[in-house]
Design an enzyme around this catalytic site. Structure first.
Site, PDB file in Angstrom:
ATOM      1  N   TYR A 174       0.813  -1.216   0.000  1.00 10.72           N
ATOM      2  CA  TYR A 174       0.000   0.000   0.000  1.00 10.72           C
ATOM      3  C   TYR A 174       0.848   1.268   0.000  1.00 10.72           C
ATOM      4  CZ  TYR A 174      -4.352  -2.578   0.714  1.00 10.72           C
ATOM      5  OH  TYR A 174      -5.442  -3.391   0.555  1.00 10.72           O
ATOM      6  N   SER A 224      -9.035  -8.931  -2.910  1.00 12.01           N
ATOM      7  CA  SER A 224      -8.303  -9.546  -1.795  1.00 12.01           C
ATOM      8  C   SER A 224      -8.857  -9.140  -0.433  1.00 12.01           C
ATOM      9  CB  SER A 224      -6.818  -9.180  -1.876  1.00 12.01           C
ATOM     10  OG  SER A 224      -6.205  -9.788  -2.980  1.00 12.01           O
ATOM     11  N   GLU A 225      -9.010  -7.835  -0.205  1.00  7.89           N
ATOM     12  CA  GLU A 225      -9.443  -7.375   1.119  1.00  7.89           C
ATOM     13  C   GLU A 225     -10.883  -7.783   1.407  1.00  7.89           C
ATOM     14  OE1 GLU A 225      -7.383  -6.522   3.142  1.00  7.89           O
ATOM     15  OE2 GLU A 225      -5.784  -5.308   2.272  1.00  7.89           O
ATOM     16  N   ALA A 226     -11.733  -7.746   0.400  1.00  9.72           N
ATOM     17  CA  ALA A 226     -13.121  -8.163   0.605  1.00  9.72           C
ATOM     18  C   ALA A 226     -13.209  -9.650   0.925  1.00  9.72           C
ATOM     19  CB  ALA A 226     -13.952  -7.839  -0.632  1.00  9.72           C
TER      20      ALA A 226
END
EC number: 3.2.2.22
Length: 569
Positions: A147, A200-202
């Site tokens: 990030y 990915s985060e979901a």
């Protein structure tokens, strides 16, 4: 003949030379065929998106490693190159396509491909380059995939980058048409930030999944809130804390999150962390294996292979114990004498409310052991029989003395009530929480992204369109207490209650009385269960327009899925 042989030799040499210096890299072995999942935005709805994430989780998660019933990704040492990646094929309404490569060790995007080209982050590994998109022209990006690097390329943080169906469609177009020669790294990095969070985060967090599902349903974009960003940033540390937690879920270290208003949230146990984040998958960390009686511990701490690396066991954790009606367990009057009883009191920071949980099964305050006799008291650990000082803390909040099988109970919801030992009937008066003793105020989102609500004019519990407006005529905010009760936030003397303990019994609002039908557990499978009946909250399919809530046997259907959300979207 010599002339012919010489000519043939030169021809073969020329062909080989062309093969070595061609546009595409050569590989001696055929490319590995990795499993794949697809998501087409053209006519997608929230249910299709949910099924896409479920399928993705199923392909990424290998083996049976679990911590508190959550799947744990395999470590790199346990994954072969042929199982290392999963491909995600995305298509937008303009028929633009891009393929993402997900590393099953980290659940992270490590490369992407479009047409006959593929792109790898700076510092990509040999395993990635030799196994992914080998039939394309591989190119290196000049930045990494974390990030910090991506946000640096964009020029600002992802808190300002909208997510939703429109952003995803635009990002797919950007990735599918990207050319390194154009040098538009800002647009590329922004698109990668969108797809990484929406894929990915979901998949890692059902909280994020829910927010994106709502954006698809409403066709509205949203920017990530600070809680969402902090859970993305803390996924590694929270995974480690969960895998090293004590059997009852107490963490050795504090997991520090932020709420939507940038206020710090210190999370000290699994139950509160799950209520806040609905984490769905854990990054592998060295596991601690703790064996406990199956009839007490419902969720295993960790199930791993025999040759797994072991963590050093956290010997002691000191926390407050929250119980009935938000009171805390304390040594009466702070008296250190043997035989001093334990009582309920308003929660504070005083030393007689600090309890140390040890791996030997003891719980101590003021240097004395919590002891069972004719009552619950503190006593010199070396004087009383060891079995009277042993306790097991269940993830659902029950604290049991294994010798007697009896559990800590708060007979009354009043200051100064002495804690007793009673037969376990799974009542709210027998529910406790280690750490995070303050109630969590939240919405409870369920079927079709609607919110659990009650009308002050009656005692019905139903579903309604989520509303954050204080002028709403219904109550949609709930206070989750350490005793397992779910209370109307505007009147915390009222509890979510099942009328009975059989399937199809309605769920209503009644005065909080510490009953068994007023205790609830948020489970990692998305259900909310009643420990006594072992049934779950269910939106009655025969009465969906009225959105009636009943008890039912677990079925895995969407009308039994719930999530606590401080932001109902």
């Amino acid at each position: 003949m010599k002339v012919v042989a010489t000519i043939l030799y030169l021809v073969v040499l020329a062909i080989c030379g062309l093969g070595i210096h061609g546009a595409h890299p050569t590989h001696s072995a055929p490319p590995t065929v990795y499993p794949s999942v697809s998501f087409n935005l053209t006519e997608a709805n929230s249910n299709e998106y949910r099924h896409f994430l479920q399928e993705l989780r199923g392909k990424v998660i290998l083996g049976s490693h679990r911590a508190f019933d959550l799947p744990v990704l395999n470590p790199e040492s346990k994954v072969s190159d042929s199982d290392r990646f999963v491909l995600v094929r995305l298509t937008n309404p303009s028929r633009k396509k891009v393929t993402l490569a997900i590393d099953v060790v980290t659940f992270y995007v490590v490369a992407f491909a479009q047409n006959d080209r593929s792109y790898f982050f700076s510092g990509s590994s040999e395993v990635q380059r030799e196994n992914l998109f080998v039939d394309t022209t591989q190119e290196d990006l000049n930045f990494k995939g974390d990030y910090t690097s991506l946000e640096h390329q964009v020029g600002f943080g992802r808190v300002y980058i909208p997510l939703g169906p429109k952003s995803l469609a635009q990002s797919i177009s950007s990735l599918s048409t990207y050319k390194s020669s154009a040098g538009d790294n800002k647009r590329l990095a922004r698109s990668l930030l969108v797809v990484i969070q929406m894929v990915s985060e979901a998949a890692r967090f059902r909280y994020i999944q829910l927010r994106i599902q709502a954006s698809i349903t409403d066709a509205k974009e949203f920017t990530p809130d600070l809680l969402m960003l902090s859970m993305e940033n803390k996924w590694s540390s929270m995974s480690s804390e969960i895998q090293q937690a004590q059997p009852g879920g107490a963490f050795a270290q504090v997991v520090k999150l932020l709420d939507q208003r940038n206020h710090p949230i210190d999370v000290t146990n699994f139950r509160r962390l799950f209520q806040l984040t609905s984490v769905a998958v854990l990054l592998h960390g060295c596991p601690t294996v703790t064996k406990m009686p199956a009839y007490i511990i419902k969720m295993p701490v960790f199930n791993g292979g025999e040759d797994e690396e072991r963590c050093s066991v956290v010997e002691e954790v000191t926390r407050r114990i929250g119980g009935r009606d938000g009171f805390c367990a304390e040594v009466k009057n702070g008296d250190e004498k043997d035989g001093t009883p334990v009582q309920l009191s308003s929660c504070g920071e005083q030393s007689n409310q600090q309890w140390t949980f040890s791996t030997d099964g003891t719980i101590q305050s003021l240097g004395k052991c919590l002891t069972t006799s004719s009552s619950v008291m503190i006593y010199n650990c070396k004087v009383v029989p060891p079995e009277s000082t042993k306790w097991v803390v269940s993830i659902d909040g029950t604290i049991t003395n294994p010798r007697s099988g009896l559990v800590l109970t708060a007979p009354k919801a009043a200051e100064g009530t002495l804690v007793s030992l009673e037969k376990n009937v799974h009542a709210a008066r027998q529910g406790w929480i280690v750490g995070n003793v303050e109630p969590l105020v939240t919405f409870i989102v369920g079927y079709e992204q609607m919110c659990l609500e009650t009308n002050p004019g009656n005692n019905d519990v139903s579903l309604g369109d989520c509303s954050v407006k204080s002028a709403s005529k219904v109550d949609q905010k709930w206070a989750l207490y350490g005793d397992g009760t779910i209370r109307v936030n505007n009147d915390r003397s009222l509890c979510v209650t099942s009328e009975g303990k059989s399937s199809n019994e309605p769920i209503i609002i009644l005065k909080c009385l510490g009953w068994a039908n007023q205790r609830w557990v948020f489970n990692t499978d998305g259900t909310i269960s009643n420990p006594d009946s072992k049934l779950v909250m269910h939106v009655d399919q025969n009465d969906v327009p009225l959105r009636k809530i009943i008890l039912s046997h677990p079925s895995g259907t969407s009308n039994q899925q719930w999530i606590a959300s401080t932001h109902p979207a």
